[in-house]
Design an enzyme around this catalytic site. Structure first.
Site, PDB file in Angstrom:
ATOM      1  N   ARG A 244       0.851  -1.189   0.000  1.00 46.90           N
ATOM      2  CA  ARG A 244       0.000   0.000   0.000  1.00 46.90           C
ATOM      3  C   ARG A 244       0.887   1.240   0.000  1.00 46.90           C
ATOM      4  O   ARG A 244       1.902   1.294   0.717  1.00 46.90           O
ATOM      5  CB  ARG A 244      -0.900   0.030   1.242  1.00 46.90           C
ATOM      6  CG  ARG A 244      -2.069  -0.936   1.197  1.00 46.90           C
ATOM      7  CD  ARG A 244      -3.092  -0.560   0.134  1.00 46.90           C
ATOM      8  NE  ARG A 244      -4.238  -1.450   0.103  1.00 46.90           N
ATOM      9  CZ  ARG A 244      -4.370  -2.501  -0.704  1.00 46.90           C
ATOM     10  NH1 ARG A 244      -3.412  -2.815  -1.575  1.00 46.90           N
ATOM     11  NH2 ARG A 244      -5.466  -3.239  -0.667  1.00 46.90           N
ATOM     12  N   GLU A 273      -3.556   6.941  -5.027  1.00 44.56           N
ATOM     13  CA  GLU A 273      -3.616   6.474  -6.416  1.00 44.56           C
ATOM     14  C   GLU A 273      -5.054   6.505  -6.937  1.00 44.56           C
ATOM     15  O   GLU A 273      -5.982   6.272  -6.151  1.00 44.56           O
ATOM     16  CB  GLU A 273      -3.021   5.053  -6.526  1.00 44.56           C
ATOM     17  CG  GLU A 273      -3.788   4.010  -5.737  1.00 44.56           C
ATOM     18  CD  GLU A 273      -3.078   2.664  -5.659  1.00 44.56           C
ATOM     19  OE1 GLU A 273      -1.854   2.626  -5.437  1.00 44.56           O
ATOM     20  OE2 GLU A 273      -3.779   1.652  -5.819  1.00 44.56           O
ATOM     21  N   HIS A 291      -0.638  -0.313  -9.993  1.00 44.66           N
ATOM     22  CA  HIS A 291      -1.273  -1.274  -9.071  1.00 44.66           C
ATOM     23  C   HIS A 291      -1.704  -2.556  -9.805  1.00 44.66           C
ATOM     24  O   HIS A 291      -2.889  -2.853  -9.936  1.00 44.66           O
ATOM     25  CB  HIS A 291      -2.478  -0.630  -8.361  1.00 44.66           C
ATOM     26  CG  HIS A 291      -2.845  -1.349  -7.093  1.00 44.66           C
ATOM     27  ND1 HIS A 291      -3.367  -0.724  -5.988  1.00 44.66           N
ATOM     28  CD2 HIS A 291      -2.777  -2.665  -6.752  1.00 44.66           C
ATOM     29  CE1 HIS A 291      -3.602  -1.603  -5.031  1.00 44.66           C
ATOM     30  NE2 HIS A 291      -3.252  -2.796  -5.480  1.00 44.66           N
TER      31      HIS A 291
HETATM   32  C1  8YV Z   1      -6.815  -5.628  -5.786  1.00 45.49           C
HETATM   33  C2  8YV Z   1      -5.207  -5.298  -3.827  1.00 45.49           C
HETATM   34  O1  8YV Z   1      -6.775  -6.152  -7.033  1.00 45.49           O
HETATM   35  O2  8YV Z   1      -6.035  -7.327  -2.974  1.00 45.49           O
HETATM   36  C3  8YV Z   1      -5.621  -6.203  -2.722  1.00 45.49           C
HETATM   37  O3  8YV Z   1      -5.555  -5.780  -1.556  1.00 45.49           O
HETATM   38  O4  8YV Z   1      -4.668  -4.298  -3.593  1.00 45.49           O
HETATM   39  C4  8YV Z   1      -5.416  -5.671  -5.243  1.00 45.49           C
HETATM   40  O5  8YV Z   1      -5.013  -6.969  -5.401  1.00 45.49           O
HETATM   41  C5  8YV Z   1      -7.416  -4.370  -6.091  1.00 45.49           C
HETATM   42  O6  8YV Z   1      -7.235  -3.522  -5.030  1.00 45.49           O
HETATM   43  C6  8YV Z   1      -8.904  -4.568  -6.383  1.00 45.49           C
HETATM   44  O7  8YV Z   1      -9.600  -4.931  -5.203  1.00 45.49           O
END
Ligand code: 8YV
Length: 327
Positions: A244, A273, A291
């Site tokens: 994050r 973001e 991401h």
């Molecule tokens: C997600 C992510 O794809 O799983 C998580 O915590 O950050 C990513 O893998 C994205 O945030 C959609 O939910």
């Protein structure tokens, strides 16, 4: 088909999902899909949750107190299509007896693969190298410029030795790296892949030619990669983040990239973001991705199905596998 008595359960999906996931939702629930990638506004979410039993969302949508506190009493579960869950006010959900689930495990390998891409991309100049070729700036080849940095055999620190941290460690061993990690508690020996445990983050940093952020975003970890901690790393270290964005302090990281304290960084996640700190765009020693950690068809499908499994288990009266709200 998922029902309460004779009635199909009503589910709101806040984002477009993989076709096979949406097909299962349509077959199993009285579902309201979001056919676009446009986020629903708070007003739209609250309007569409009237009479809804379950919400399927993801980390792109924030379920803070202003949402969770306002949801109708019909909502029994919020399932997030993500491993991270800092976007949901879990305490308030619990107080309102709304179950919350996430989707661990199924994205571990894809996110660990991506982390190695960040390490290699940052160290070996994937970003500036690609630009040189595309922009026809290759010029006369030289033996001394441009140059990247070695990865094999270097010292590698992992912040957060959960599932993804362990999968990253397993891969880094393949590069002959000397592994170190910091997490709240040491993990069982076999899970550390030979990494040395440091009970204090600061104690690990002098051993980190590379630092990979793989911890969750919590009040304790937010901003932990700051100027004071970066200064403890060897000069010219490389930072990667696939967890994050708010775990790093952007001013400190950008300052370190400008001074050479950090030789390079590979970043897949950013505070705020997609509106990232614009200074990152003008730095040549960063490898930036939008991401992409879990962004493969198989992984996104598996995440969607895992979220639905959790919802279905909940309405069968079972404890969902990934229940975050305790009892
Ligand atoms: C997600 C992510 O794809 O799983 C998580 O915590 O950050 C990513 O893998 C994205 O945030 C959609 O939910």
């Amino acid at each position: 088909m998922t029902t309460t008595g004779a009635q199909r359960l009503r589910l709101l999906a806040t984002r477009r999902m993989m076709p096979d996931v949406e097909a299962r939702l349509a077959a199993s629930f009285d579902v309201t899909l979001n056919p676009t990638d446009t986020p629903l506004t708070r007003v739209e979410v609250l309007a569409r949750t009237s009479g809804i039993d379950a919400i399927l969302t993801c980390s792109l949508d924030k379920f803070g107190p202003d949402y969770v506190g306002e949801l109708p009493a019909s909502v029994r579960i919020i399932a997030t299509h993500s491993v991270g869950y800092e976007h949901i006010d879990i305490g308030l959900a619990k107080a309102r007896r709304i179950a919350v689930t996430n989707t661990p495990d199924v994205l571990t390998e894809a996110t660990a693969d991506l982390t190695l891409l960040l390490i290699l991309g940052a160290a070996r100049g994937a970003s500036w190298g690609d630009r040189m070729v595309r922009e026809n700036r290759w010029g006369e080849p030289s033996l001394i410029s441009p140059l990247g940095f070695d990865v094999s055999g270097r010292r590698f620190g992992i912040l957060g030795m959960g599932r993804i941290g362990q999968a990253v460690a397993r891969r880094a061993r393949g590069f002959g790296m000397a592994l170190h990690y910091h997490s709240r508690r040491p993990v069982a020996d076999g899970l550390a892949h030979g990494a040395t445990y440091h009970g204090r983050f600061a104690d690990m940093l002098p051993h980190c030619d590379f630092l990979s952020i793989n911890c969750t975003s919590t009040p304790e970890t937010r901003g932990i990669v700051n100027a004071a901690n970066l200064a403890l790393m060897p000069w010219g270290a490389i930072l990667v983040n696939s967890s994050r964005g708010d775990i790093v302090d952007d001013d400190s990281v950008i300052g370190a990239l400008q001074s050479g304290q950090l030789a390079a960084a590979g970043l897949d996640v950013f505070k705020g973001e997609p509106n990232i700190d614009p200074r990152y765009r003008s730095l040549d020693n960063v490898f930036l991705l939008p991401h992409l950690g879990s962004a493969t068809p198989a992984t996104r499908s598996a995440m969607g199905h895992r979220a639905i499994d959790n919802i279905e288990a909940f309405f069968r009266g079972e404890r969902p596998r990934d229940l975050l709200t305790g009892d």
